[in-house]
Motif scaffolding. Sequence first.
Motif, PDB file in Angstrom:
ATOM      1  N   UNK A 224     -19.432  -7.802  -3.210  1.00  0.00           N
ATOM      2  CA  UNK A 224     -18.357  -6.937  -3.702  1.00  0.00           C
ATOM      3  C   UNK A 224     -18.493  -5.593  -3.020  1.00  0.00           C
ATOM      4  N   UNK A 225     -17.406  -4.867  -3.005  1.00  0.00           N
ATOM      5  CA  UNK A 225     -17.476  -3.547  -2.379  1.00  0.00           C
ATOM      6  C   UNK A 225     -16.184  -2.781  -2.554  1.00  0.00           C
ATOM      7  N   UNK A 226     -16.205  -1.561  -2.061  1.00  0.00           N
ATOM      8  CA  UNK A 226     -14.978  -0.760  -2.042  1.00  0.00           C
ATOM      9  C   UNK A 226     -14.998   0.167  -0.835  1.00  0.00           C
ATOM     10  N   UNK A 227     -13.780   0.520  -0.399  1.00  0.00           N
ATOM     11  CA  UNK A 227     -13.643   1.574   0.602  1.00  0.00           C
ATOM     12  C   UNK A 227     -12.967   2.740  -0.087  1.00  0.00           C
ATOM     13  N   UNK A 228     -13.357   3.952   0.264  1.00  0.00           N
ATOM     14  CA  UNK A 228     -12.666   5.141  -0.256  1.00  0.00           C
ATOM     15  C   UNK A 228     -12.027   5.856   0.910  1.00  0.00           C
ATOM     16  N   UNK A 229     -10.736   6.160   0.741  1.00  0.00           N
ATOM     17  CA  UNK A 229     -10.029   6.958   1.741  1.00  0.00           C
ATOM     18  C   UNK A 229      -9.932   8.367   1.183  1.00  0.00           C
TER      19      UNK A 229
ATOM     20  N   UNK B 221      -1.757   8.794  -4.190  1.00  0.00           N
ATOM     21  CA  UNK B 221      -1.408   8.718  -2.762  1.00  0.00           C
ATOM     22  C   UNK B 221      -0.560   9.901  -2.330  1.00  0.00           C
ATOM     23  N   UNK B 222       0.509  10.145  -3.106  1.00  0.00           N
ATOM     24  CA  UNK B 222       1.488  11.133  -2.660  1.00  0.00           C
ATOM     25  C   UNK B 222       1.007  12.573  -2.799  1.00  0.00           C
ATOM     26  N   UNK B 223      -0.133  12.775  -3.464  1.00  0.00           N
ATOM     27  CA  UNK B 223      -0.638  14.141  -3.631  1.00  0.00           C
ATOM     28  C   UNK B 223      -1.971  14.330  -2.895  1.00  0.00           C
ATOM     29  N   UNK B 224      -2.252  13.426  -1.969  1.00  0.00           N
ATOM     30  CA  UNK B 224      -3.389  13.566  -1.055  1.00  0.00           C
ATOM     31  C   UNK B 224      -4.744  13.655  -1.761  1.00  0.00           C
ATOM     32  N   UNK B 225      -4.908  12.807  -2.786  1.00  0.00           N
ATOM     33  CA  UNK B 225      -6.244  12.678  -3.391  1.00  0.00           C
ATOM     34  C   UNK B 225      -6.790  11.299  -3.042  1.00  0.00           C
ATOM     35  N   UNK B 226      -8.083  11.104  -3.286  1.00  0.00           N
ATOM     36  CA  UNK B 226      -8.727   9.879  -2.839  1.00  0.00           C
ATOM     37  C   UNK B 226      -8.144   8.622  -3.477  1.00  0.00           C
ATOM     38  N   UNK B 227      -7.919   7.628  -2.644  1.00  0.00           N
ATOM     39  CA  UNK B 227      -7.598   6.274  -3.112  1.00  0.00           C
ATOM     40  C   UNK B 227      -8.588   5.328  -2.434  1.00  0.00           C
ATOM     41  N   UNK B 228      -8.522   4.052  -2.768  1.00  0.00           N
ATOM     42  CA  UNK B 228      -9.481   3.135  -2.146  1.00  0.00           C
ATOM     43  C   UNK B 228      -9.036   1.689  -2.215  1.00  0.00           C
ATOM     44  N   UNK B 229      -9.845   0.815  -1.652  1.00  0.00           N
ATOM     45  CA  UNK B 229      -9.645  -0.634  -1.712  1.00  0.00           C
ATOM     46  C   UNK B 229     -10.870  -1.226  -2.397  1.00  0.00           C
ATOM     47  N   UNK B 230     -10.671  -2.147  -3.338  1.00  0.00           N
ATOM     48  CA  UNK B 230     -11.807  -2.800  -4.009  1.00  0.00           C
ATOM     49  C   UNK B 230     -11.726  -4.299  -3.717  1.00  0.00           C
ATOM     50  N   UNK B 231     -12.881  -4.928  -3.451  1.00  0.00           N
ATOM     51  CA  UNK B 231     -12.846  -6.382  -3.233  1.00  0.00           C
ATOM     52  C   UNK B 231     -14.031  -7.083  -3.884  1.00  0.00           C
ATOM     53  N   UNK B 232     -13.811  -8.345  -4.194  1.00  0.00           N
ATOM     54  CA  UNK B 232     -14.812  -9.177  -4.865  1.00  0.00           C
ATOM     55  C   UNK B 232     -14.775 -10.554  -4.209  1.00  0.00           C
ATOM     56  N   UNK B 233     -15.955 -11.121  -3.950  1.00  0.00           N
ATOM     57  CA  UNK B 233     -16.000 -12.425  -3.268  1.00  0.00           C
ATOM     58  C   UNK B 233     -16.702 -13.451  -4.148  1.00  0.00           C
TER      59      UNK B 233
END
Length: 337
Positions: A160-165, A121-133
């Motif tokens: 299931x899915x993920x978002x990438x920021x 996060x703090x070095x401006x590289x990709x992060x994301x959210x992962x979810x499972x239903x």
Amino acid sequence: MKRTTLTRFLIEQQRHENALPAELRLLIETVARACKTVSHSVGKGALGEVLGSLDSENVQGEVQKKLDVIANEVILEANEWGGHLAAMASEEMDTLYPTPNRYPKGEYLMLFDPIDGSSNIDVDLSVGTIFSVLKASDEVAGRDVTEEDFLQDGRKQVAAGYAIYGPQTILVLSVGTGVYEFTLDREVGAWLLTDADMKMPQGKREFAINMSNRRQWSPGITRYIDERVAGAAGPAGEDWNMRWTASMVADVHRILKRGGVFLYPYDDRTPGNGKAKLRLMYEANPMSYLIEQAGGAATDGFIPIQDVAPTALHQRVGVVLGDKAEVARITEYGKAN
Ligand code: AHM
Ligand code: MG
């Protein structure tokens, strides 16, 4: 070019494929909307005072980043009132979060990792959210949801899915009818379909692993990686490339788009006994579901991840996923050594 919106895609899935009950559609739309909010916070960075760590630790003893907590709150708040969920569980919370009594209780359970790859996060590289239903058992209508209700193996996932920021904000999703990618149109605020029925390319000579852990790998993993590193002159007979983003969403997304294999293995040969880093319920299961839907494979180094019987919400597991032939080879090496 006129592109399909996520809303239209989901309605068509519901209408034609009969793959999507209305409550599940609402759930996915709500998660996707929450991911837009998270994307906005991530994008503000220092200007939004969202960078850095808090004094708190999560249940796994990891220092929480401000964005871990912000994203967790955003996803809980977005999903607690819609009537589609019986309870949620998150990597960042000690225990499950039941739908508050003031709201109707739905028939689904959702597990999520609000910000995966937090160290980036703090070095401006990709992060994301992962979810499972998962689907809750019918009895939860008349009683409190318990941790056991969540302990279903990965094959029971209904979505299931993920978002990438990252440079683009992307949502990758499956409801069991293939894998679909949506890109966020930031001006309009809509998720637009940019890749349909994704199939991961096979045969790409590229692996992803944190090489600094080599000293604690099992003999099978060490043999596999050493052979790739030896290149054309070694037993692999070909030169290989390596990538490691330290953000599972980014590494898995690259593999989904251009192939290769991802490893965060047990550091011991005994399945279940060795130490592992990634979490079965929040990371490994949803990613395995997506990778298998896209024609790849996912094991814990021994058996398919989705067949691993969960025993605890925050359980960790070895992860080997991506190219089918390579995942099979790694499993074979694991047995032989
Ligand atoms: P997180 O959910 O706390 O961010 O941890 C999971 C991340 C994965 O995204 C990534 O594959 C791995 O941890 C990187 O670990 P390492 O820093 O050991 O390379
Ligand atoms: Mg994570």
